[in-house]
Each structure stands twice: as structure tokens, then as C-alpha cells.
Design a protein around this motif. Structure first.
Motif, PDB file in Angstrom:
ATOM      1  N   GLY A  23       0.861  -1.195   0.000  1.00 56.17           N
ATOM      2  CA  GLY A  23       0.000   0.000   0.000  1.00 56.17           C
ATOM      3  C   GLY A  23       0.892   1.237   0.000  1.00 56.17           C
ATOM      4  N   GLY A  24       0.321   2.383  -0.379  1.00 51.05           N
ATOM      5  CA  GLY A  24       1.096   3.637  -0.369  1.00 51.05           C
ATOM      6  C   GLY A  24       1.566   4.044  -1.743  1.00 51.05           C
ATOM      7  N   ASP A  27       0.962   8.925  -5.130  1.00 47.38           N
ATOM      8  CA  ASP A  27      -0.351   9.364  -5.582  1.00 47.38           C
ATOM      9  C   ASP A  27      -1.450   8.904  -4.644  1.00 47.38           C
ATOM     10  OD1 ASP A  27      -1.023   6.709  -7.980  1.00 47.38           O
ATOM     11  OD2 ASP A  27       0.217   6.754  -6.171  1.00 47.38           O
ATOM     12  N   GLN A  28      -1.053   8.398  -3.494  1.00 50.55           N
ATOM     13  CA  GLN A  28      -2.044   7.925  -2.550  1.00 50.55           C
ATOM     14  C   GLN A  28      -2.114   8.886  -1.372  1.00 50.55           C
ATOM     15  OE1 GLN A  28      -3.705   4.814  -3.092  1.00 50.55           O
ATOM     16  NE2 GLN A  28      -2.786   5.082  -5.107  1.00 50.55           N
ATOM     17  N   ASP A  29      -3.126   8.667  -0.568  1.00 54.70           N
ATOM     18  CA  ASP A  29      -3.325   9.538   0.588  1.00 54.70           C
ATOM     19  C   ASP A  29      -2.530   8.982   1.765  1.00 54.70           C
ATOM     20  OD1 ASP A  29      -6.289  10.513   2.507  1.00 54.70           O
ATOM     21  OD2 ASP A  29      -4.213  11.220   2.507  1.00 54.70           O
ATOM     22  N   GLN A  32      -3.940   7.871   5.523  1.00 56.92           N
ATOM     23  CA  GLN A  32      -4.712   6.679   5.850  1.00 56.92           C
ATOM     24  C   GLN A  32      -3.833   5.458   6.091  1.00 56.92           C
ATOM     25  OE1 GLN A  32      -7.925   5.907   3.188  1.00 56.92           O
ATOM     26  NE2 GLN A  32      -8.318   8.091   2.841  1.00 56.92           N
ATOM     27  N   ASN A  33      -2.546   5.680   6.092  1.00 62.36           N
ATOM     28  CA  ASN A  33      -1.627   4.554   6.248  1.00 62.36           C
ATOM     29  C   ASN A  33      -1.530   4.197   7.731  1.00 62.36           C
ATOM     30  OD1 ASN A  33       0.454   2.733   6.157  1.00 62.36           O
ATOM     31  ND2 ASN A  33       1.721   3.996   4.797  1.00 62.36           N
ATOM     32  N   HIS A  79       1.942   4.177  -6.768  1.00 66.84           N
ATOM     33  CA  HIS A  79       1.506   2.833  -6.383  1.00 66.84           C
ATOM     34  C   HIS A  79       1.677   1.854  -7.538  1.00 66.84           C
ATOM     35  CE1 HIS A  79      -0.823   0.255  -3.671  1.00 66.84           C
ATOM     36  NE2 HIS A  79      -1.291  -0.296  -4.778  1.00 66.84           N
ATOM     37  N   ARG A  83       4.088  -1.504  -7.949  1.00 62.85           N
ATOM     38  CA  ARG A  83       3.572  -2.833  -8.305  1.00 62.85           C
ATOM     39  C   ARG A  83       4.328  -3.395  -9.498  1.00 62.85           C
ATOM     40  NH1 ARG A  83       0.494  -4.591 -12.179  1.00 62.85           N
ATOM     41  NH2 ARG A  83       0.204  -2.471 -12.915  1.00 62.85           N
TER      42      ARG A  83
END
Lengths: 114, 626
Positions: A23-24, A27-29, A32-33, A79, A83
Motif C-alpha cells: 500500500g502507499g 499518488d495515494q493519501d 490513511q496509512n 503505487h 507494483r
């Protein structure tokens, strides 16, 4: 306070799986991690390790922050880029550089004079 | 009936009130020609009343001016530069100086302007002289030797710099001294007459030339069409409908051209400019060349050979009219459209009280920009009130007061350099001494201003109450009138006059406290009151024009104090405005300093930006298993 983990990819049919989830990303928020100490940290974190999978065998734990994958930097990637770096079809082995909070505590504790 | 008795009673008290405001009432009823003699009487009488002197001297004695007499601008230069008695700053002495007249009444007559010459100049003399005499009491040395070039004046001035007996040698100004004309004045007047004749001839010349050009241009196509019919009618080939169509086209195009010329060029001009208007001259030359070349070709190709193709001739005439219409289009673009887009922001500051306004103008020449600014001046700037400036002047005088410098070397050293050096060192010493002593003038200023504010507010409250009572009385009377059978209805003017004395005192006191009493005469106040009553305005509406100083245009012409302007500019006045252009519009009491700044060039460029980068994006936390 880094740990190097080498994971052998498991061949499952046509795909190569590693057995964990990430996760992370930039481009992620980051707020919320749940695993990060600093809520502005946009790095890649391990959110789940499937039991018995290649990652679990290699010693990866949930909450680890992946710093490098095979020498590629993972602290400033999206993200999707993360991946892609982990699921390259022509690589059988991924060498991760990870850090975790508990690791830092252990090292600090061992360095402290009793 | 009640109203009439009330009126009578009030009019008696009104008469008593009128005595105190006597000077104001005598202002307003004048015709222009009697203004001068009354003005000098006023001067003579007012000398006894110390407190009034400031107001009347500043507001000017003469209700009419050189502009209305038709005396043109050039003559102003000859005496304007001489009569002020103070040297202009060095950099502007070599500059162009042109005077711009607002032609309020454009009389082309050449009337003899002797009274205003004497009156205005002597007013300047009077002002500078009394200023110097008051100054000599307080500080001895800061006076520069007054540069008074008129021979007739030197004898009366005496040597104020070294003469301690100034009281015995200066001439007192009485009411009669302004009537005398010295020899120099007569010479000057005759010189000005010659100059004024020359300038009016110039104006006549340009008008007549342009009219001539206009008629020639408009008659040329008709001449082209008519001449072949007159000279060789039998040789011409008959042309049918095509020619008729072209005739109609020529007729309508000429009509359109006529209307367009009337709209663009035959408007009443709002300003007379000293130098040639470059664009108009260029256009006139262009039109002249065009018409001449057409005539040339016509003469050679058609008249000489007696061409038979009438349709060709008609088409030739139509092409001329088309070309004229295009030149008119060019005139519209050059004269009107080019300066519409704002390019410069001009900052106009009044030198005496610092009132500043900013105007946007397009690309204009300096003279036209000056005219535009003057037009805006009358609309925007509040009327110049010299009485409000006396406070700062007295403060400045007090600052150096009480310091006297003694020259121990005696009255030797008459060379200019020695005198200048002595003056400089003395002024330096005075400044140092003034700075050293403990100065509490800021304290005084603060308390004085606070006190003044309080006084104004008190007077204002009384005034508002008095005016409201007056208006309610009028309303009550009006209602009573409506209830009664329609007998004599009270005229608004009568109502105003009946009610005026009850608030006259409060209004007068307020105007005196705010130092506006010279701007409003009793007559004008009554007129304004009648006006407000006629249009059923509230007391607040009536008071608005007295509580805040309005723009200059709202006052009558005598109060403007700004009728003759001199344009002082280093660059030529026909050159265009540039960034950093500075010019001065000087008037007798103050000047307007104008600075031009260019509006910056804005460059917008196009660049592709990912739409997600500047919009709000809801980011989720996604989890991918690898």
C-alpha cells in the motif's frame, strides 16, 4: 536500520507471486496509512503478508516500509510503479531493502548501555 | 394668514443677519464688467478687518478672466513668467512652456484686456509683498532677493534685506492704487494686442483652410460627372442602367461621407491647442494629394482627349469617392480609435494639498493628455481651498521663528558669490539651531487637531438640528396649505426665504469653522435651499453640499481659482507620452504634477498541464497484492 530480504518468486500458473500486499505511493493519501509513524510519508508499505507464502518464508513482516527493490528506489514512486517493479516477469528473485519501527527499537536498545 | 406673518418676522431678522454676511452677498450679484471696481473696493475695505484678509486675498478679486475676453494664450507667457517674483527651478527654465486656455466662452472678438492685466498682476504683487513683509519680522535671512523685473516696482520695494526701517519705506496698498497704469503696462498691452491679433488670424486661417479643402473635396466628384456633359455632350456614348446605378452609388456615398465628416470633424472643439495637431495635418495632406492626383489624371486623360466613354468617367468618380471614404476610415482610426486603449496610467497630484488621482489614457501627445487631465480635474478634484493650507504654513514659520542670525562682518562683500556663501552658512546655522532646541510642535499639532475636530462636530450637530427644524416647519406649512382651500400656494422660493434665517447662523458658523465660507454666498445657499424644497429633498440631502467639498465644477466660476493653466514640459508637447514623462500644469495658486507610467505588457502563454494536478483529487488508499 535496514534489513535486506530476498524473496524467491513462486510460480503459480502463468504468474509469479510474492505473497504479500503493498500500500502507499506518492499518488495515494498518506494520512490513511496505519503503519507509518509520520502521516506524510508516501512510501510503500507492506500491508499484509500471506501465511506460508514466499514473503513470509523470507522474513517480511506487515508494516515494513520497502525502500528499494532490486536496487530501484521505492520511496518516491506511485503505487502502480511500485507494483510494476515488484512483478517483473523476467525476474525470479527480488531483493528488498526494508525498514521497520520495531527494527529501529531493537537496534537502539542493543546499542544502549544497560 | 400665518405664513405671511412668519415671513415678515423672519425677513426682519434676515436683514440683521445679512449685515454680518455682507461681504458674501455682494459677491454674487455682479455682472462681469462691474466686477473689477468692486473688487478693489473690497480690498480697500477689508484691510481693516484682519481676520478676513486671508480668505478674500486668496479667492481672487476678479470674477472674469483673460480666457473669456478672448485673449489668447501666448500673451500669458510674457507676463506670467515675470510676475511671480520667484525663480522657476533651473531644469524647467529651458523647457517648453505653453499655456492652455479652456475656452469657456469662445469669443473671437479682440477686446482690450487692460483691467485684468493690472488687477491680476497687482494682486500677485500685493500677495508677494505682504508675504515678504510679514516674513521680515520673523526671519531675516532666508529671503532670496525678489526678482522683480519691472522698473516701476523697484523703487517702491526698497531694500528689504538690509533695511530695518521697512515700515517707513514700503508703500501701503489702498484701494485706489490698482487703478493706475504705468508706462510699462501700456507698452505691454499694445504688444499683447498685436500677438493676440496674430494668433486669432492663425486660428481663422486653419479653420478657413479646412473649410476650403472640405468643399473642394466634396465637389470634385460632382465636377467629374458634370464636366463631360457640359463640354462635349454630343460625343458621349449613352450608357444605360449601369450608369444610373453608379449615379445612385455616388450620391449615397457622398451623403455618407458628408455625414461622417460632420460627425468627426465638425464637433465643437473642447480645447484649443497651441501646436499643430500632427494627425490632422497628415490627413489633410493626404486628402489634398489624392484629390490633386485625381484632377491631374482627369485633366490629362479625359479633358484633353475628350473621352467618350461616359461609364468609365462615372466609374472614375466613384473610385474617388471610395478612396475618400477610406481616408475617412483612416481618420477615424488615427484620431479616435488609437487612443482608446489605455496604455498609460497618469498620476496627477495637486501641489498644495496633495490630492491625487489616477487616470488611464491611451497613446496621446502631451498636449492632448494635458487637456484630458484638465477636463478630469474639473470633475474629480475637490475645489481648492487655500484657507485650509494656512495652518501648515504658520507651523513652518513658527519652526524657524525666534531665531535671528547676526552678521558680524558688517554689510561688506557685495559680490554675488560672497552673498550666496553667507546666505548658505546662515541658513545652515538656523536649521541646526532649530533642530537642536526642544520642539514640541507635534504635541501642539495633535491637540490642536483634536480640538478642531471637536469644534467641527459640535457646530455640525447644531447645524443639522437647525436644518431639520427648518425643514419640518416647511413640511408642516405645506400640509396646512393642502388642508385649506387652494388659496395662495407657497412658492418654494418664498418658503426657502422664510425659513432661511433660522438656520443661517448655524450654517454660517459651520462654514467658518471648516473655512469654506468663501465658497458659498448667501444667494447660492438660498437658491440651493429653494431647489431642495422644490424637489422635496431631505435635510441631509440639503446639507451634503456643505459638509463635504464637492468637485470644482459644482461651484460657480469665481470660486474655481483655476482658470489659466500653463503647461510646462521638458519634452516637446507634440511628442507622445512615454514611461516616466513628467509635466506640470501650473495655475496661479497651485500646480498639478503629472507623472506617466506605462501599463505593463502582459504575456499569456499556453502550456499543457495535467488536469489532475491543480484540481482536488480524492485519494484513496489502495492495496495491491503482488
Amino acid at each position: 536500520m535496514f534489513q535486506r530480504i530476498e524473496i524467491q518468486k513462486l510460480r503459480d500458473g502463468d504468474n509469479l507471486i510474492l505473497g504479500f500486499s503493498i500500500g502507499g505511493g506518492i499518488d495515494q493519501d498518506p494520512g490513511q496509512n496505519p503503519f507509518s509513524e509520520d502521516k506524510t510519508d508516501k512510501g510503500i508499505y507492506v500491508t499484509r503478508v500471506s501465511k506460508g507464502g514466499p514473503a513470509d518464508v523470507a522474513g517480511l513482516m506487515t508494516g515494513d516500509k520497502i525502500m528499494q527493490v532490486n536496487g530501484w528506489d521505492m520511496t518516491m514512486v506511485t503505487h502502480d510503479q511500485a507494483r510494476k517493479r515488484l512483478t517483473k516477469k523476467n525476474e525470479d528473485v527480488v531483493r528488498l531493502l526494508v525498514t521497520r519501527k520495531s527494527l529501529e527499537d531493537v537496534v537502539r536498545q542493543s546499542m544502549m548501555p544497560h | 394668514p400665518k405664513p405671511i406673518n412668519f415671513q415678515k418676522a423672519l425677513s426682519q431678522s434676515l436683514r440683521q443677519d445679512s449685515i454680518t454676511m455682507d461681504t458674501e452677498s455682494t459677491y454674487s450679484g455682479y455682472s462681469y464688467h462691474s466686477g473689477r471696481s468692486r473688487g478693489s473696493h473690497r480690498h480697500g475695505r477689508i484691510m481693516s478687518r484682519g481676520e478676513r484678509r486671508t480668505d478674500l486675498r486668496e479667492t481672487g478679486t476678479l470674477p472674469f478672466s483673460l480666457a473669456e475676453e478672448g485673449l489668447p494664450a501666448w500673451s500669458l507667457l510674457s507676463w506670467k513668467g515675470n510676475c511671480r517674483g520667484m525663480p522657476l527651478p533651473g531644469m524647467l527654465q529651458g523647457a517648453y512652456r505653453t499655456a492652455i486656455l479652456p475656452p469657456f466662452e469662445r469669443s473671437f472678438g479682440l477686446s482690450v484686456p487692460s483691467p485684468p492685466h493690472v488687477g491680476e498682476r497687482s494682486r500677485d504683487r500685493h500677495k508677494s509683498r505682504s508675504k515678504d513683509s510679514s516674513r521680515s519680522e520673523k526671519s531675516v535671512t532666508i529671503n532670496a532677493p525678489p526678482a522683480e523685473p519691472l522698473l516701476g516696482d523697484q523703487s517702491t520695494r526698497g531694500d528689504e534685506m538690509q533695511d530695518d526701517n521697512w515700515g517707513e519705506t514700503t508703500t501701503a496698498i489702498t484701494g485706489t492704487s490698482e487703478h493706475s497704469l504705468s508706462q510699462e503696462d501700456i507698452v505691454r498691452i499694445s504688444k499683447d494686442l498685436d500677438e493676440s491679433v496674430r494668433l486669432d488670424c492663425r486660428r481663422y486661417l486653419s479653420v478657413s483652410l479646412s473649410v476650403l479643402l472640405g468643399t473642394v473635396v466634396l465637389l470634385t466628384p460632382l465636377a467629374f460627372l458634370v464636366l463631360p456633359r457640359l463640354l462635349w455632350p454630343e460625343k458621349l456614348r449613352v450608357c444605360g442602367t449601369a450608369c444610373e446605378g453608379l449615379f445612385i452609388a455616388v450620391a449615397f456615398k457622398l451623403l455618407i461621407l458628408l455625414l461622417a465628416v460632420w460627425a468627426l470633424f465638425l464637433r465643437p472643439p473642447h480645447a484649443a491647442l497651441p501646436r499643430l495637431l500632427v494627425f490632422r495635418a497628415v490627413l489633410a495632406t493626404l486628402v489634398l494629394l489624392l484629390v490633386l492626383s485625381y484632377w491631374l489624371f482627369y485633366g490629362v486623360r479625359i479633358l484633353d482627349t475628350q473621352d467618350e466613354d461616359y461609364q468609365g468617367i462615372v466609374q472614375y468618380a466613384v473610385s474617388l469617392v471610395d478612396a475618400l471614404l477610406f481616408i475617412h476610415y483612416l481618420a477615424v482610426v488615427l484620431l479616435e480609435l488609437r487612443q482608446l486603449q489605455a496604455c498609460f496610467s497618469l498620476c496627477v497630484t495637486r501641489s498644495t494639498d496633495g490630492q491625487t488621482r489616477h487616470y488611464s489614457l491611451g497613446q496621446l501627445s502631451i498636449q492632448r493628455a494635458a487637456v484630458a487631465i484638465l477636463e478630469n480635474y474639473y470633475r474629480d478634484f475637490p475645489v481648492h481651498n487655500a484657507a485650509l493650507l494656512s495652518a501648515s504654513k504658520s507651523r513652518a514659520a513658527k519652526h524657524l521663528a525666534g531665531l535671528k542670525v547676526y552678521n558680524l562682518d558688517g554689510p561688506g562683500g557685495n559680490s554675488a558669490a560672497a552673498a550666496v556663501g553667507v546666505a548658505q552658512s546662515q541658513s545652515r546655522a538656523m536649521i541646526a539651531a532649530a533642530a537642536r532646541r526642544r520642539d514640541s510642535s507635534h504635541n501642539e499639532l495633535y491637540y490642536e487637531e483634536a480640538e478642531h475636530e471637536r469644534r467641527i462636530r459640535k457646530r455640525r450637530a447644531r447645524l443639522v438640528v437647525a436644518v431639520e427644524e427648518a425643514f419640518t416647519h416647511i413640511h408642516r406649512v405645506q400640509e396646512e396649505e393642502q388642508k385649506k382651500p387652494p388659496g395662495e400656494a407657497m412658492d418654494p422660493r418664498e418658503a426657502a426665504q422664510a425659513v432661511f434665517p433660522s438656520m443661517a447662523r448655524a450654517l454660517q458658523k459651520y462654514l467658518r469653522t471648516t473655512r469654506q465660507q468663501h465658497c458659498h454666498s448667501m444667494e447660492s445657499i438660498q437658491q440651493h435651499l429653494a431647489f431642495c424644497v422644490t424637489h422635496s429633498m431631505t435635510p441631509k440631502a440639503f446639507l451634503e453640499s456643505y459638509l463635504t467639498p464637492g468637485p470644482t465644477l459644482q461651484y460657480s466660476r469665481e470660486r474655481w481659482l483655476a482658470r489659466h493653466w500653463t503647461l510646462i514640459s521638458e519634452a516637446s508637447v507634440t511628442s507622445g507620452l512615454k514611461d516616466g514623462t513628467v509635466f506640470l500644469l501650473k495655475c496661479i495658486d497651485f500646480s498639478l504634477v503629472v507623472t506617466a507610467k506605462k501599463i505593463p505588457y502582459i504575456k499569456l502563454s499556453e502550456e499543457f498541464i495535467d488536469p489532475k494536478s491543480h484540481k482536488f483529487v480524492l485519494r484513496l488508499q489502495s492495496e495491491t497484492s503482488v
